[in-house]
Motif scaffolding. Structure first.
Motif, PDB file in Angstrom:
ATOM      1  N   ARG A 172       0.809  -1.232   0.000  1.00  0.00           N
ATOM      2  CA  ARG A 172       0.000   0.000   0.000  1.00  0.00           C
ATOM      3  C   ARG A 172       0.837   1.274   0.000  1.00  0.00           C
ATOM      4  NH1 ARG A 172      -4.381  -2.122   4.429  1.00  0.00           N
ATOM      5  NH2 ARG A 172      -4.845  -4.023   3.292  1.00  0.00           N
ATOM      6  N   GLN A 173       1.536   1.474  -1.093  1.00  0.00           N
ATOM      7  CA  GLN A 173       2.393   2.655  -1.241  1.00  0.00           C
ATOM      8  C   GLN A 173       1.928   3.430  -2.465  1.00  0.00           C
ATOM      9  OE1 GLN A 173       5.386   3.394   0.674  1.00  0.00           O
ATOM     10  NE2 GLN A 173       4.490   1.881   2.047  1.00  0.00           N
ATOM     11  N   PRO A 174       1.033   4.393  -2.295  1.00  0.00           N
ATOM     12  CA  PRO A 174       0.530   5.111  -3.478  1.00  0.00           C
ATOM     13  C   PRO A 174       1.617   5.877  -4.230  1.00  0.00           C
ATOM     14  CG  PRO A 174      -0.391   6.027  -1.440  1.00  0.00           C
ATOM     15  CD  PRO A 174       0.407   4.826  -1.046  1.00  0.00           C
ATOM     16  N   GLN A 175       2.781   6.063  -3.614  1.00  0.00           N
ATOM     17  CA  GLN A 175       3.859   6.817  -4.284  1.00  0.00           C
ATOM     18  C   GLN A 175       4.725   5.924  -5.176  1.00  0.00           C
ATOM     19  OE1 GLN A 175       3.484   6.401  -1.036  1.00  0.00           O
ATOM     20  NE2 GLN A 175       2.944   8.382  -0.147  1.00  0.00           N
ATOM     21  N   VAL A 176       4.381   4.631  -5.260  1.00  0.00           N
ATOM     22  CA  VAL A 176       5.156   3.716  -6.106  1.00  0.00           C
ATOM     23  C   VAL A 176       4.219   3.106  -7.146  1.00  0.00           C
ATOM     24  CG1 VAL A 176       6.551   1.590  -6.157  1.00  0.00           C
ATOM     25  CG2 VAL A 176       6.702   3.141  -4.187  1.00  0.00           C
ATOM     26  N   GLY A 177       4.552   3.291  -8.415  1.00  0.00           N
ATOM     27  CA  GLY A 177       3.703   2.717  -9.465  1.00  0.00           C
ATOM     28  C   GLY A 177       4.545   2.024 -10.524  1.00  0.00           C
ATOM     29  N   VAL A 178       4.034   0.924 -11.054  1.00  0.00           N
ATOM     30  CA  VAL A 178       4.672   0.266 -12.200  1.00  0.00           C
ATOM     31  C   VAL A 178       3.668   0.307 -13.351  1.00  0.00           C
ATOM     32  CG1 VAL A 178       5.564  -1.910 -13.123  1.00  0.00           C
ATOM     33  CG2 VAL A 178       6.195  -1.185 -10.809  1.00  0.00           C
ATOM     34  N   LEU A 179       4.041   1.005 -14.397  1.00  0.00           N
ATOM     35  CA  LEU A 179       3.134   1.237 -15.524  1.00  0.00           C
ATOM     36  C   LEU A 179       3.456   0.285 -16.668  1.00  0.00           C
ATOM     37  CD1 LEU A 179       3.493   5.127 -15.465  1.00  0.00           C
ATOM     38  CD2 LEU A 179       1.556   3.793 -14.593  1.00  0.00           C
ATOM     39  N   PRO A 180       2.409  -0.260 -17.326  1.00  0.00           N
ATOM     40  CA  PRO A 180       2.639  -1.265 -18.376  1.00  0.00           C
ATOM     41  C   PRO A 180       3.011  -0.632 -19.712  1.00  0.00           C
ATOM     42  CG  PRO A 180       0.293  -0.893 -18.099  1.00  0.00           C
ATOM     43  CD  PRO A 180       0.972   0.006 -17.117  1.00  0.00           C
ATOM     44  N   MET A 181       4.237  -0.176 -19.825  1.00  0.00           N
ATOM     45  CA  MET A 181       4.649   0.462 -21.077  1.00  0.00           C
ATOM     46  C   MET A 181       6.170   0.453 -21.207  1.00  0.00           C
ATOM     47  SD  MET A 181       3.705   4.292 -19.872  1.00  0.00           S
ATOM     48  CE  MET A 181       4.775   5.146 -20.983  1.00  0.00           C
ATOM     49  N   GLY A 182       6.649   0.557 -22.437  1.00  0.00           N
ATOM     50  CA  GLY A 182       8.083   0.633 -22.690  1.00  0.00           C
ATOM     51  C   GLY A 182       8.539   2.077 -22.747  1.00  0.00           C
ATOM     52  N   ILE A 183       9.854   2.261 -22.803  1.00  0.00           N
ATOM     53  CA  ILE A 183      10.411   3.621 -22.809  1.00  0.00           C
ATOM     54  C   ILE A 183       9.960   4.393 -24.051  1.00  0.00           C
ATOM     55  CG2 ILE A 183      12.603   2.848 -23.840  1.00  0.00           C
ATOM     56  CD1 ILE A 183      13.872   5.156 -22.080  1.00  0.00           C
ATOM     57  N   GLU A 184       9.662   3.654 -25.132  1.00  0.00           N
ATOM     58  CA  GLU A 184       9.254   4.333 -26.363  1.00  0.00           C
ATOM     59  C   GLU A 184       7.888   5.015 -26.218  1.00  0.00           C
ATOM     60  OE1 GLU A 184       9.979   1.247 -25.805  1.00  0.00           O
ATOM     61  OE2 GLU A 184       8.519  -0.137 -26.647  1.00  0.00           O
ATOM     62  N   HIS A 185       7.162   4.699 -25.134  1.00  0.00           N
ATOM     63  CA  HIS A 185       5.854   5.318 -24.924  1.00  0.00           C
ATOM     64  C   HIS A 185       5.881   6.429 -23.884  1.00  0.00           C
ATOM     65  CE1 HIS A 185       4.768   1.227 -26.556  1.00  0.00           C
ATOM     66  NE2 HIS A 185       4.400   2.094 -27.481  1.00  0.00           N
ATOM     67  N   LEU A 186       7.079   6.756 -23.399  1.00  0.00           N
ATOM     68  CA  LEU A 186       7.185   7.896 -22.475  1.00  0.00           C
ATOM     69  C   LEU A 186       6.880   9.175 -23.252  1.00  0.00           C
ATOM     70  CD1 LEU A 186      10.521   8.089 -20.419  1.00  0.00           C
ATOM     71  CD2 LEU A 186       8.199   7.858 -19.535  1.00  0.00           C
ATOM     72  N   PRO A 187       6.147  10.106 -22.678  1.00  0.00           N
ATOM     73  CA  PRO A 187       5.986  11.391 -23.371  1.00  0.00           C
ATOM     74  C   PRO A 187       7.361  12.022 -23.622  1.00  0.00           C
ATOM     75  CG  PRO A 187       4.528  11.245 -21.469  1.00  0.00           C
ATOM     76  CD  PRO A 187       5.415  10.040 -21.420  1.00  0.00           C
ATOM     77  N   GLU A 188       7.496  12.675 -24.765  1.00  0.00           N
ATOM     78  CA  GLU A 188       8.797  13.251 -25.119  1.00  0.00           C
ATOM     79  C   GLU A 188       9.162  14.406 -24.209  1.00  0.00           C
ATOM     80  OE1 GLU A 188       9.191  14.251 -29.258  1.00  0.00           O
ATOM     81  OE2 GLU A 188       8.471  12.254 -29.840  1.00  0.00           O
ATOM     82  N   LYS A 189      10.442  14.530 -23.953  1.00  0.00           N
ATOM     83  CA  LYS A 189      11.003  15.683 -23.230  1.00  0.00           C
ATOM     84  C   LYS A 189      10.231  16.033 -21.951  1.00  0.00           C
ATOM     85  CE  LYS A 189      13.418  18.029 -27.005  1.00  0.00           C
ATOM     86  NZ  LYS A 189      14.606  17.228 -26.935  1.00  0.00           N
ATOM     87  N   LEU A 190      10.021  15.037 -21.120  1.00  0.00           N
ATOM     88  CA  LEU A 190       9.323  15.289 -19.851  1.00  0.00           C
ATOM     89  C   LEU A 190      10.149  16.205 -18.940  1.00  0.00           C
ATOM     90  CD1 LEU A 190       7.742  11.948 -18.571  1.00  0.00           C
ATOM     91  CD2 LEU A 190       6.578  14.119 -18.918  1.00  0.00           C
ATOM     92  N   GLU A 191      11.461  15.991 -18.932  1.00  0.00           N
ATOM     93  CA  GLU A 191      12.381  16.788 -18.092  1.00  0.00           C
ATOM     94  C   GLU A 191      11.846  16.950 -16.679  1.00  0.00           C
ATOM     95  OE1 GLU A 191      13.356  20.312 -20.460  1.00  0.00           O
ATOM     96  OE2 GLU A 191      14.941  19.085 -21.356  1.00  0.00           O
ATOM     97  N   ALA A 192      11.332  15.842 -16.128  1.00  0.00           N
ATOM     98  CA  ALA A 192      10.624  15.907 -14.852  1.00  0.00           C
ATOM     99  C   ALA A 192      11.341  15.181 -13.711  1.00  0.00           C
ATOM    100  CB  ALA A 192       9.231  15.289 -15.023  1.00  0.00           C
ATOM    101  N   PHE A 193      12.259  14.271 -14.043  1.00  0.00           N
ATOM    102  CA  PHE A 193      12.771  13.384 -12.996  1.00  0.00           C
ATOM    103  C   PHE A 193      14.114  13.864 -12.446  1.00  0.00           C
ATOM    104  CE2 PHE A 193       9.844  10.825 -15.489  1.00  0.00           C
ATOM    105  CZ  PHE A 193       9.038  10.336 -14.474  1.00  0.00           C
ATOM    106  N   ASP A 194      14.268  13.684 -11.136  1.00  0.00           N
ATOM    107  CA  ASP A 194      15.542  14.032 -10.481  1.00  0.00           C
ATOM    108  C   ASP A 194      16.569  12.924 -10.697  1.00  0.00           C
ATOM    109  OD1 ASP A 194      14.468  16.409  -9.191  1.00  0.00           O
ATOM    110  OD2 ASP A 194      13.324  15.003  -7.952  1.00  0.00           O
ATOM    111  N   THR A 195      16.089  11.681 -10.722  1.00  0.00           N
ATOM    112  CA  THR A 195      16.980  10.536 -10.973  1.00  0.00           C
ATOM    113  C   THR A 195      16.260   9.585 -11.927  1.00  0.00           C
ATOM    114  OG1 THR A 195      17.827  10.695  -8.701  1.00  0.00           O
ATOM    115  CG2 THR A 195      18.339   8.678  -9.914  1.00  0.00           C
ATOM    116  N   VAL A 196      16.997   9.098 -12.917  1.00  0.00           N
ATOM    117  CA  VAL A 196      16.453   8.106 -13.840  1.00  0.00           C
ATOM    118  C   VAL A 196      17.374   6.882 -13.832  1.00  0.00           C
ATOM    119  CG1 VAL A 196      15.989   7.570 -16.266  1.00  0.00           C
ATOM    120  CG2 VAL A 196      15.240   9.759 -15.309  1.00  0.00           C
ATOM    121  N   PHE A 197      16.774   5.722 -13.623  1.00  0.00           N
ATOM    122  CA  PHE A 197      17.511   4.465 -13.647  1.00  0.00           C
ATOM    123  C   PHE A 197      17.201   3.724 -14.943  1.00  0.00           C
ATOM    124  CE2 PHE A 197      17.089   5.479  -9.204  1.00  0.00           C
ATOM    125  CZ  PHE A 197      18.210   4.958  -8.582  1.00  0.00           C
TER     126      PHE A 197
END
Ligand SMILES: Nc1ncnc2c1ncn2[C@@H]1O[C@H](C[S@+](CC[C@H]([NH3+])C(=O)[O-])CC(=O)[O-])[C@@H](O)[C@H]1O
Length: 326
Positions: A172-197
């Protein structure tokens, strides 16, 4: 779809992040596409396993120890029931997890990968994090355990998404999500993340530079990339492109030397590039278990020479790089 696969709390958490709110709006459609039972015939069976999980409450939760999970009061019959329902989600590849005394002994000791890198990266406290190709989300939980404010995992394999929901049903951690998609479906140029793995992904991509650019474009300026991938021993310029399979995997494209990969990172616009770990994958780190009964590393290597893959290539060796987006 199973009611236990409910993204609403996670989407609400995403909406509180200004730079992710627009993406959250289009996500329900992307999720429906990624979890389409017409495309993924086994989904109904996995959802049944998810629905068979006994309703239980954790008294304690651990996200910052090797075995992610928790414990609480449970009798032997219910524990057996829980074990069987979780087994319905075989194969479990990334972990380990432990729920109410049931140890999910996954194919990979993903906790060892985390041990190798977590002290070398910027502290995750308060950070918004993306984990590309996160599998069942093992490292996503560890990132949250290390203090990340929001963890977005993406992985196109629906079984791993269902496994994430099995864990989420208890954690029950609403701050953790796993979304069913590949990197090719990320919106372009999000520039939103502090760390990307990006861990265990680059060698699966046909175009390594497009992958590095996509990672860079999802980071904010000053954000940190953590890149883990297969490497070969060698000099600047060396790179293995296996013509056939590599370690029995059909979808392996580029395996550079660490020096080559460092130059790729520079060319892709990263700075302050550090190699923080490199080493050969051991038969203790990736192996067959009760929870992953198919072939594993031992069967992927040359039986007479464990320094070679079954195809005669150098055995799997992995490096971790940390780099900054200017
Ligand atoms: N296009 C894609 N976009 C994103 N993910 C993908 C894509 N294609 C496949 N995957 C996912 O990438 C993950 C790679 S495993 C690394 C797991 C974890 N990170 C680990 O470091 O332990 C490594 C391996 O098994 O070789 C799988 O979960 C795929 O479903």
């Amino acid at each position: 779809m199973s009611q236990r696969m409910n993204y609403r709390p996670f989407l609400d958490a995403m909406r509180t992040h200004e730079l992710l709110a627009d993406w959250a709006d289009i996500l329900p459609e992307q999720i429906a596409r990624g979890l389409n039972p017409k495309r993924y015939g086994d989904l109904p069976r996995w959802q049944q396993a998810l629905d068979a999980l006994p309703a239980l409450n954790l008294a304690s939760t651990q996200l910052d120890t090797s075995r992610v999970g928790g414990d609480g009061p449970i009798d032997d019959a219910t524990r057996q029931h829980l074990r069987e329902a979780l087994m319905g989600l075989h194969p479990w590849r990334k972990g380990p997890f432990e729920l109410f005394g049931v140890h999910i002994d996954t194919e990979w000791r993903s906790d060892w990968k985390w041990e190798r890198l977590h002290k070398a990266i910027s502290p995750l406290t308060g950070r918004t994090v993306l984990d590309v190709g996160c599998g069942s989300g093992y490292h996503c939980w560890r990132m949250r355990g290390a203090g990340a404010e929001l963890v977005v995992g993406i992985d196109p394999t629906p079984l791993f998404v269902v496994q994430y929901f099995a864990l989420q049903y208890y954690l029950r951690q609403p701050q953790v999500g796993v979304l069913p998609m590949g990197i090719e479906h990320l919106p372009e140029k999000l520039e939103a993340f502090d760390t990307v793995f990006s861990m265990g992904i680059l060698y699966h991509r046909r175009s390594p530079f497009d992958h590095l650019f996509a990672l860079r474009d999802s980071l904010r300026s000053g954000g940190e990339l953590v890149l883990e991938t297969l490497v070969i021993e060698g000099q600047l310029g060396d790179c293995l492109v296996p013509e056939g399979r590599y370690s029995k995997m059909g979808n392996v494209w580029f395996i550079p030397s660490p020096a080559t990969l460092e130059s790729w990172l520079r060319k892709a616009g990263f700075r302050h590039i550090r190699l923080v770990d490199v080493g050969t994958t051991s038969l203790e780190e990736q192996r067959r278990t009760d929870w992953m009964r198919f072939h594993s590393l031992e069967q992927f290597l040359d039986p007479t020479d464990p320094t070679r893959t079954a195809e005669g290539h150098p055995a799997p060796r992995r490096a971790v790089f940390v780099a900054e987006k200017p």
